[in-house]
Write an enzyme that holds these catalytic residues in place. Structure first.
Site, PDB file in Angstrom:
ATOM      1  N   ARG A 216     -34.941  58.192 163.986  1.00 18.92           N
ATOM      2  CA  ARG A 216     -34.020  57.557 163.133  1.00 18.92           C
ATOM      3  C   ARG A 216     -32.743  58.132 163.026  1.00 18.92           C
ATOM      4  NH1 ARG A 216     -36.501  55.102 158.793  1.00 18.92           N
ATOM      5  NH2 ARG A 216     -38.668  55.323 158.340  1.00 18.92           N
ATOM      6  N   GLY A 217     -31.738  57.120 163.156  1.00 17.76           N
ATOM      7  CA  GLY A 217     -30.121  57.256 163.038  1.00 17.76           C
ATOM      8  C   GLY A 217     -29.803  58.350 164.106  1.00 17.76           C
ATOM      9  N   ILE A 271     -42.350  47.655 157.444  1.00 14.12           N
ATOM     10  CA  ILE A 271     -43.819  47.407 156.720  1.00 14.12           C
ATOM     11  C   ILE A 271     -43.412  46.944 155.294  1.00 14.12           C
ATOM     12  CG2 ILE A 271     -43.739  49.839 155.847  1.00 14.12           C
ATOM     13  CD1 ILE A 271     -46.784  49.779 156.707  1.00 14.12           C
ATOM     14  N   ASP A 272     -42.310  47.148 154.681  1.00 10.16           N
ATOM     15  CA  ASP A 272     -41.806  46.961 153.349  1.00 10.16           C
ATOM     16  C   ASP A 272     -41.640  45.340 153.195  1.00 10.16           C
ATOM     17  OD1 ASP A 272     -42.138  49.545 152.531  1.00 10.16           O
ATOM     18  OD2 ASP A 272     -40.018  49.957 152.637  1.00 10.16           O
ATOM     19  N   GLY A 316     -42.843  51.274 149.907  1.00  6.96           N
ATOM     20  CA  GLY A 316     -41.984  50.138 149.375  1.00  6.96           C
ATOM     21  C   GLY A 316     -40.853  51.061 148.556  1.00  6.96           C
TER      22      GLY A 316
END
Length: 519
Positions: A216-217, A271-272, A316
């Protein structure tokens, strides 16, 4: 000359390829005849694909990138290498034509142009005149050096997309050199690459996660583009969520500034299901299916004890799609809590009151909560900061599942003097680590092949995805404008409420957030 009607909804519709369109000669076959590569043929420099849309009366010229029509349409051109690199050589290639079924649905009478259609109306049908497409490619197969990178969190289907990009490039275009970037964006300059062949990726779709690794990032755009340039890479396939697609847009802009002949294609992953414009993201169906299993387990636990409560926390962060669809799929859920729908715990109309009522009526209860729901209540209760972020810039969340479990236990044991049996299930990382199911495997194939066709045709700075049932090329800026969220005044949320029979949980001084109302 025949015609077709193409249904589009309130979003961007299919994008095809840049080429001249000519009326079909009498008796010509719709499939274009010979599907072998036809190189070194002269190609017309026609600018935009359509000179006119007969049914709408819209004139298209080579300069405007965005046009609006009389019926609320916005026609937006998809970025192309020829936009910033003049005099690019190009070839006819009927491989694109034979593969267009994975870009969008067409019948035997017509093909659509290289245009994205943004429609503000719900459902409009637009007739198009029948044309045959002179399909062009902007890359010699032997010259292509492609790379694939996966970024962000895990999601079912990542390996399927990797496999189908590699196989699509190899089998459809004869591209032999495909590199896998190890470890996300940082892997461009800090880790080794992996050579990908149809043989090496043959069975990776049967595994969860990503064989390329992810992160990530924390990336340096200039270092990434330097690495792309130094390695001779000219096609970049980026698989990731909203943050990854924003990074892809920045990489694309840097490539364009340098005038490099490098196509950048994005495959949206989350996935959200919170990426806007597209109908759904890959891996979502698999996640809902696995989430339903966790809900079934919670229901078994709840029904096996007196005053049993099964509490399931699902993924979520900002959008409650997994929780909503898993609830609808299960039919065993009595209450679903999502980030878009505020709720209160105590007092009339609160969650505690509803739980007590449900336990008295049925003797058990199942609650599903999305990880981003009730974060304001948690932070206020724990006096914790909500300003902290992870490496991708996402707000760090408190564990709402553990927090609300303890609050429910405390309320009924201390205030109501009522014995309950609460079982808390947190399957969040199990759900995203599974291999994709059959539906997602098919979907991932369509996305991957769409991206391959687009890159070979010279498109760049685009994301692929279905919009109103048709596979489209969507400029990065459209994908990065906002997040897709559950609209709690929409029909799907109403269907959930009728299934669970839960109240709104809004107190008298609370209102529905502005973005959750329909105009």
């Amino acid at each position: 000359m025949g015609s077709m009607s193409t249904g589009v909804g309130a979003a961007i519709a299919p994008a095809a390829t840049t080429a001249a369109l000519k009326p079909r000669p009498p008796g010509a076959e719709a499939d274009g005849g010979d599907h072998t590569m036809k190189k070194n043929l002269p190609c017309p420099n026609s600018g935009n694909a359509f000179s006119k849309l007969p049914s709408m009366g819209l004139e298209i010229n080579s300069k405007p990138k965005i046009l609006t029509g009389d019926f609320g349409y916005t026609l937006e051109d998809v970025p192309h290498l020829s936009d910033f690199i003049p005099h690019l050589p190009k070839w006819y290639d009927m491989t694109l034509l034979s593969g267009l079924d994975c870009l969008f649905s067409v019948n035997s009478n017509a093909l659509l142009p290289r245009l994205s259609i943004l429609c503000r109306l719900s459902f409009i049908r637009i007739p198009y005149e029948a044309f045959i497409l002179d399909v062009q490619v902007f890359f010699e197969s032997d010259d292509v050096q492609a790379c694939i990178v996966t970024c962000g969190g895990l999601c079912p289907g990542l390996n399927t997309v990797i496999r189908e990009i590699v196989c699509g490039l190899n089998y459809m275009y004869g591209v032999k050199r495909v590199l896998g970037i190890d470890g996300g964006y940082r892997g461009f300059y800090s880790k080794n690459t992996v050579s990908l062949t149809p043989k090496s990726v043959n069975d990776i779709h049967k595994r969860g996660g990503t064989v390329l690794g992810t992160s990530r990032g924390g990336y340096d755009t200039k270092k990434i583009v330097d690495s792309i340039q130094d390695r001779g890479i000219n096609q970049v396939y980026i698989i990731g969520g909203d943050g990854t697609q924003k990074g892809a847009a920045v990489i694309f802009e840097e490539i364009r500034k340098r005038g490099l002949k490098v196509a950048v294609a994005g495959i949206p992953k989350t996935i959200d299901n919170d990426i806007p414009v597209i109908d759904r993201s890959f891996g979502f169906d698999s996640a809902v299916e696995e989430a339903e299993r966790a809900i079934t387990a919670a229901h078994v636990e709840a029904t096996s004890f007196e005053n049993g409560i099964g509490l399931v926390k699902l993924m979520g962060r900002y959008s409650g799609f997994i929780a909503m669809y898993a609830t609808l799929a299960s039919r065993d859920v009595d209450c679903c809590l999502i980030p878009e729908s505020p709720f209160v715990l105590e007092g009339p109309g609160g969650l505690f009151e509803y739980i007590e009522k449900r336990l008295k009526e049925h003797g058990h209860m199942v609650i599903v909560i999305a990880e981003g729901a009730g974060q304001e209540l948690v932070s206020e209760s724990l006096r914790a900061s909500t300003a902290q972020q992870d490496a991708s810039g996402n707000k760090l969340l408190q564990d709402v599942g553990l927090w609300i479990s303890q609050r429910i236990k405390d309320h009924f044991s201390k205030q109501r003097k009522m014995t309950i049996n609460l079982k808390y299930i947190d399957p969040t990382y199990m759900i995203r680590a599974i291999p994709s199911n059959a539906s997602d495997n098919v979907y991932c194939t369509l996305l991957a092949q769409s991206a391959v066709h687009g890159a070979m045709a010279g498109y760049t700075g685009f994301t692929v995805g279905p919009v109103n049932g048709r596979h489209a090329y969507i400029p990065f800026d459209r994908i990065n404008e906002k997040q897709n969220k559950v609209v709690i005044t929409d029909r799907m949320w109403a269907r959930l409420l009728s299934s669970t029979n839960q109240p709104s949980f809004l107190s008298s001084n609370q209102t529905v957030p502005p973005h959750q109302t329909t105009s």
